[in-house]
Write a protein that holds these residues in place. Structure first.
Motif, PDB file in Angstrom:
ATOM      1  N   SER A   1       0.801  -1.220  -0.042  1.00  0.00           N
ATOM      2  CA  SER A   1      -0.027  -0.144  -0.016  1.00  0.00           C
ATOM      3  C   SER A   1       1.034   1.250  -0.076  1.00  0.00           C
ATOM      4  O   SER A   1       1.999   1.294   0.362  1.00  0.00           O
ATOM      5  CB  SER A   1      -0.910   0.010   1.203  1.00  0.00           C
ATOM      6  N   PRO A   2       0.132   2.431  -0.462  1.00  0.00           N
ATOM      7  CA  PRO A   2       1.059   3.572  -0.431  1.00  0.00           C
ATOM      8  C   PRO A   2       1.458   3.963   1.086  1.00  0.00           C
ATOM      9  O   PRO A   2       2.565   4.644   1.253  1.00  0.00           O
ATOM     10  CB  PRO A   2       0.084   4.541  -1.085  1.00  0.00           C
ATOM     11  N   THR A   3       0.564   3.782   1.945  1.00  0.00           N
ATOM     12  CA  THR A   3       0.970   3.788   3.459  1.00  0.00           C
ATOM     13  C   THR A   3       2.134   3.225   3.734  1.00  0.00           C
ATOM     14  O   THR A   3       3.173   3.934   4.415  1.00  0.00           O
ATOM     15  CB  THR A   3      -0.049   3.631   4.327  1.00  0.00           C
ATOM     16  N   ALA A   4       2.364   1.956   3.411  1.00  0.00           N
ATOM     17  CA  ALA A   4       3.371   0.844   3.819  1.00  0.00           C
ATOM     18  C   ALA A   4       4.634   1.631   3.128  1.00  0.00           C
ATOM     19  O   ALA A   4       5.783   1.584   3.657  1.00  0.00           O
ATOM     20  CB  ALA A   4       3.353  -0.405   3.264  1.00  0.00           C
ATOM     21  N   ALA A   5       4.567   1.956   1.738  1.00  0.00           N
ATOM     22  CA  ALA A   5       5.725   2.435   1.262  1.00  0.00           C
ATOM     23  C   ALA A   5       6.274   3.948   1.750  1.00  0.00           C
ATOM     24  O   ALA A   5       7.311   4.173   1.894  1.00  0.00           O
ATOM     25  CB  ALA A   5       5.360   2.598  -0.380  1.00  0.00           C
ATOM     26  N   GLY A   6       5.077   4.660   2.052  1.00  0.00           N
ATOM     27  CA  GLY A   6       5.514   5.906   2.763  1.00  0.00           C
ATOM     28  C   GLY A   6       6.509   5.680   3.869  1.00  0.00           C
ATOM     29  O   GLY A   6       7.225   6.542   4.335  1.00  0.00           O
ATOM     30  N   LEU A   7       6.224   4.553   4.604  1.00  0.00           N
ATOM     31  CA  LEU A   7       7.108   4.366   5.946  1.00  0.00           C
ATOM     32  C   LEU A   7       8.681   4.437   5.562  1.00  0.00           C
ATOM     33  O   LEU A   7       9.748   4.286   6.323  1.00  0.00           O
ATOM     34  CB  LEU A   7       6.751   3.113   6.532  1.00  0.00           C
ATOM     35  N   LEU A   8       8.961   3.970   4.273  1.00  0.00           N
ATOM     36  CA  LEU A   8      10.543   4.141   4.010  1.00  0.00           C
ATOM     37  C   LEU A   8      11.073   5.515   4.228  1.00  0.00           C
ATOM     38  O   LEU A   8      11.979   5.660   4.395  1.00  0.00           O
ATOM     39  CB  LEU A   8      10.661   3.729   2.158  1.00  0.00           C
ATOM     40  N   VAL A   9      10.179   6.650   3.868  1.00  0.00           N
ATOM     41  CA  VAL A   9      10.693   7.919   4.370  1.00  0.00           C
ATOM     42  C   VAL A   9      10.921   8.027   5.875  1.00  0.00           C
ATOM     43  O   VAL A   9      11.960   8.657   6.099  1.00  0.00           O
ATOM     44  CB  VAL A   9       9.632   8.901   3.750  1.00  0.00           C
ATOM     45  N   THR A  10      10.045   7.374   6.427  1.00  0.00           N
ATOM     46  CA  THR A  10      10.131   7.547   7.885  1.00  0.00           C
ATOM     47  C   THR A  10      11.515   6.898   8.452  1.00  0.00           C
ATOM     48  O   THR A  10      12.305   6.995   9.216  1.00  0.00           O
ATOM     49  CB  THR A  10       9.096   6.843   8.484  1.00  0.00           C
ATOM     50  N   SER A  11      11.854   5.765   7.624  1.00  0.00           N
ATOM     51  CA  SER A  11      12.965   4.933   8.017  1.00  0.00           C
ATOM     52  C   SER A  11      14.142   5.602   7.807  1.00  0.00           C
ATOM     53  O   SER A  11      15.274   5.634   8.614  1.00  0.00           O
ATOM     54  CB  SER A  11      12.978   3.591   7.396  1.00  0.00           C
ATOM     55  N   ALA A  12      14.157   6.133   6.833  1.00  0.00           N
ATOM     56  CA  ALA A  12      15.439   7.242   6.215  1.00  0.00           C
ATOM     57  C   ALA A  12      15.573   8.213   7.406  1.00  0.00           C
ATOM     58  O   ALA A  12      16.618   8.583   7.821  1.00  0.00           O
ATOM     59  CB  ALA A  12      15.365   7.666   4.907  1.00  0.00           C
ATOM     60  N   ASN A  13      14.404   8.750   7.855  1.00  0.00           N
ATOM     61  CA  ASN A  13      14.731   9.712   8.933  1.00  0.00           C
ATOM     62  C   ASN A  13      14.986   9.447  10.089  1.00  0.00           C
ATOM     63  O   ASN A  13      16.072  10.153  10.734  1.00  0.00           O
ATOM     64  CB  ASN A  13      13.356  10.642   8.942  1.00  0.00           C
ATOM     65  N   VAL A  14      14.654   8.146  10.464  1.00  0.00           N
ATOM     66  CA  VAL A  14      14.819   7.731  11.609  1.00  0.00           C
ATOM     67  C   VAL A  14      16.409   7.491  11.638  1.00  0.00           C
ATOM     68  O   VAL A  14      17.385   7.630  12.805  1.00  0.00           O
ATOM     69  CB  VAL A  14      14.367   6.409  12.143  1.00  0.00           C
ATOM     70  N   GLY A  15      17.147   6.954  10.587  1.00  0.00           N
ATOM     71  CA  GLY A  15      18.537   6.527  10.257  1.00  0.00           C
ATOM     72  C   GLY A  15      19.255   7.621  10.263  1.00  0.00           C
ATOM     73  O   GLY A  15      20.339   7.794  11.141  1.00  0.00           O
ATOM     74  N   TYR A  16      18.854   8.850   9.952  1.00  0.00           N
ATOM     75  CA  TYR A  16      19.530  10.031   9.658  1.00  0.00           C
ATOM     76  C   TYR A  16      19.533  10.650  11.194  1.00  0.00           C
ATOM     77  O   TYR A  16      20.817  11.068  11.691  1.00  0.00           O
ATOM     78  CB  TYR A  16      19.136  11.084   8.877  1.00  0.00           C
ATOM     79  N   VAL A  17      18.580  10.604  11.971  1.00  0.00           N
ATOM     80  CA  VAL A  17      18.629  11.019  13.259  1.00  0.00           C
ATOM     81  C   VAL A  17      19.614  10.205  14.306  1.00  0.00           C
ATOM     82  O   VAL A  17      20.707  10.860  14.966  1.00  0.00           O
ATOM     83  CB  VAL A  17      17.235  10.877  13.969  1.00  0.00           C
ATOM     84  N   LEU A  18      19.536   9.138  14.183  1.00  0.00           N
ATOM     85  CA  LEU A  18      20.371   8.216  15.024  1.00  0.00           C
ATOM     86  C   LEU A  18      21.938   8.332  14.419  1.00  0.00           C
ATOM     87  O   LEU A  18      22.957   8.339  15.264  1.00  0.00           O
ATOM     88  CB  LEU A  18      20.260   6.368  14.543  1.00  0.00           C
ATOM     89  N   GLY A  19      22.097   8.618  13.222  1.00  0.00           N
ATOM     90  CA  GLY A  19      23.330   9.169  12.849  1.00  0.00           C
ATOM     91  C   GLY A  19      24.055  10.265  13.426  1.00  0.00           C
ATOM     92  O   GLY A  19      25.090  10.512  13.575  1.00  0.00           O
ATOM     93  N   LEU A  20      22.893  11.423  13.168  1.00  0.00           N
ATOM     94  CA  LEU A  20      23.503  12.521  14.110  1.00  0.00           C
ATOM     95  C   LEU A  20      24.094  12.471  15.366  1.00  0.00           C
ATOM     96  O   LEU A  20      24.899  13.029  15.735  1.00  0.00           O
ATOM     97  CB  LEU A  20      22.429  13.586  13.799  1.00  0.00           C
ATOM     98  N   ILE A  21      23.135  11.608  16.024  1.00  0.00           N
ATOM     99  CA  ILE A  21      23.332  11.608  17.639  1.00  0.00           C
ATOM    100  C   ILE A  21      24.485  10.387  17.888  1.00  0.00           C
ATOM    101  O   ILE A  21      25.388  10.998  18.621  1.00  0.00           O
ATOM    102  CB  ILE A  21      22.177  10.894  18.200  1.00  0.00           C
ATOM    103  N   LEU A  22      24.781   9.375  17.324  1.00  0.00           N
ATOM    104  CA  LEU A  22      25.713   8.349  17.570  1.00  0.00           C
ATOM    105  C   LEU A  22      26.945   8.533  16.805  1.00  0.00           C
ATOM    106  O   LEU A  22      28.054   8.093  17.229  1.00  0.00           O
ATOM    107  CB  LEU A  22      25.046   7.022  17.172  1.00  0.00           C
ATOM    108  N   LEU A  23      26.896   8.947  15.360  1.00  0.00           N
ATOM    109  CA  LEU A  23      28.168   8.827  14.518  1.00  0.00           C
ATOM    110  C   LEU A  23      29.021  10.313  14.192  1.00  0.00           C
ATOM    111  O   LEU A  23      30.033  10.293  14.458  1.00  0.00           O
ATOM    112  CB  LEU A  23      27.850   8.632  13.428  1.00  0.00           C
TER     113      LEU A  23
END
Length: 412
Positions: free
Chosen positions: A55-77
């Protein structure tokens, strides 16, 4: 013999300056390519929906996944830039990003693609290590110009990624862009390893203490908190423009196809040209004036953007002005915060960019709510309100700092 020696001096200086410019170009290119990794997926969601039958909603979670990864990178790396030898750290992160980008291209289903995208975004914060590194390598009298030039790569990568990704998808589906990204990451890793000087860290501390010191820096530096607030509001306003742009351009009176809509990001790239000039003005002691003018330009741009609901020329002019004002203020914010604690530039950048990124999240959320309720006019009122609030904070919030503070540190 004397003549020959005299002639060799300017020749050597020209060659040194040329190499310096080449390094600046390499750093800007690396920043742009790294930050683009986070945005490639956004114009591809419909293709992912079709390929994986989700579904489009499920695919939209890919953007959320990328955003979460970026936040973790800012904090941890990103704080590791103050702890580890940066040439080795950056080489490893770029190579890792290349491997994970191939994982995105080969992902057989949505869950693995989401995981790979989070990893790619997390490693792509290497861009936020490169920018303070550029400030360290630059001479104090040219730091603003260098930071501005290198940071212009970030805006080009942010806005250009969507256009490049959409074009690649039109050629060979959603996977091709990640193969291209993987090659780019590996090539840049090799170039950076060959070109950057070895810069061992003077920090002797544990990783846990390093992360905790980010909060200490925020608590101790009122000017950092002020610039974080401005970064939050400015990037929120920037995102308020771009988040609903596709809805405006696909509807009346424009009715543009997605491929054409993606190209509008290239008008925003024109704003990146303001970054080196804004940095130069900061180097000449006009940082405060540059921020004031830049924030006023951002506010004025929303008037043109409002007219852009029916006028293409006004819309394009507003986009260019908003991005130019955004860049002019952003560069001078970074120039100032990097001078607060020269030995902690990566951690300072972690705090600053975390606020910056949160502004983007807030802007996209507000844009969705406001556009649904008030359309393009509501978006323009929201953008103007954010710009006005940023101006008020800039004018009224004046943290007291000793004479040996930010500006004097920069001149030292």
């Amino acid at each position: 013999m004397a003549t020959s020696e005299q002639e060799s001096v300017p020749t050597a200086k020209v060659e040194q300056d040329r190499l310096s410019r080449l390094l600046m170009i390499l750093l800007a290119t690396a920043v742009g390519a790294a930050v683009a990794n986070r945005f490639y997926i956004e114009p591809l969601l419909s293709l992912v929906t079709h390929s994986f039958k989700v579904s489009p909603t499920a695919a939209g979670l890919l953007v959320t996944s990328a955003n979460v990864g970026y936040v973790l990178g800012l904090i941890l790396l990103v704080p590791l830039g103050d702890l580890l030898e940066r040439r080795r750290l950056l080489t490893g992160m770029f190579l890792g990003a290349g491997v994970v980008a191939l994982g995105c291209a080969a992902a057989p289903g949505l869950p693995l693609l989401a995981l790979a995208l989070a990893g790619l975004a997390m490693l792509s914060v290497c861009a936020q290590i490169l920018i303070p590194l550029a400030a360290t390598l630059a001479a104090p009298e040219e730091r603003g110009h260098v930071v501005g030039f290198v940071t212009s790569g970030l805006l080009v990568g942010t806005l250009g990624a969507r256009a490049v990704s959409g074009f690649a998808a039109g050629v060979a589906g959603f996977r091709l862009i990640f193969v291209v990204a993987a090659v780019a990451m590996v090539v840049l890793a090799l170039l950076l390893h060959r070109t950057l000087p070895a810069l061992p860290s003077a920090q002797q501390t544990s990783y846990r203490a390093l992360l905790g010191s980010v909060l200490t820096l925020v608590a101790r530096e009122p000017e950092l908190r002020r610039r974080m607030a401005l970064a939050f509001l400015q990037f929120a306003g920037f995102t308020v423009l771009w988040a609903p742009m596709a809805f405006l351009l696909s509807g009346s009176p424009y009715h543009y196809e997605p491929t054409v809509i993606g190209l509008f990001g290239l008008f925003g790239v024109a704003g990146a040209l303001a970054a080196p000039w804004a940095g130069k003005l900061g180097d000449r002691g006009r940082s405060g004036l540059t921020v004031t003018v830049s924030l006023l330009v951002m506010l004025a741009a929303w008037g043109l953007i409002a007219l852009g609901g029916s006028s293409l020329i006004a819309l394009i002019a507003g986009i260019v002005l908003l991005d130019a004002g955004f860049q002019g203020a952003h560069i001078n914010h970074q120039r100032t915060v990097f001078a607060l604690q020269p030995a902690a530039r990566s951690r300072v950048n972690t705090a600053y960019m975390f606020a910056f990124f949160l502004g983007g999240v807030a802007g996209s959320t507000l844009a969705a709510i406001v556009y649904n309720a008030g359309g393009w006019s509501g978006i323009c009122v929201l953008g103007a309100a954010l710009a006005t609030l940023a101006l008020a904070i800039w004018a009224l919030w004046r943290p007291r700092r000793p004479e040996g503070g930010a500006e004097s540190t920069e001149r030292a």
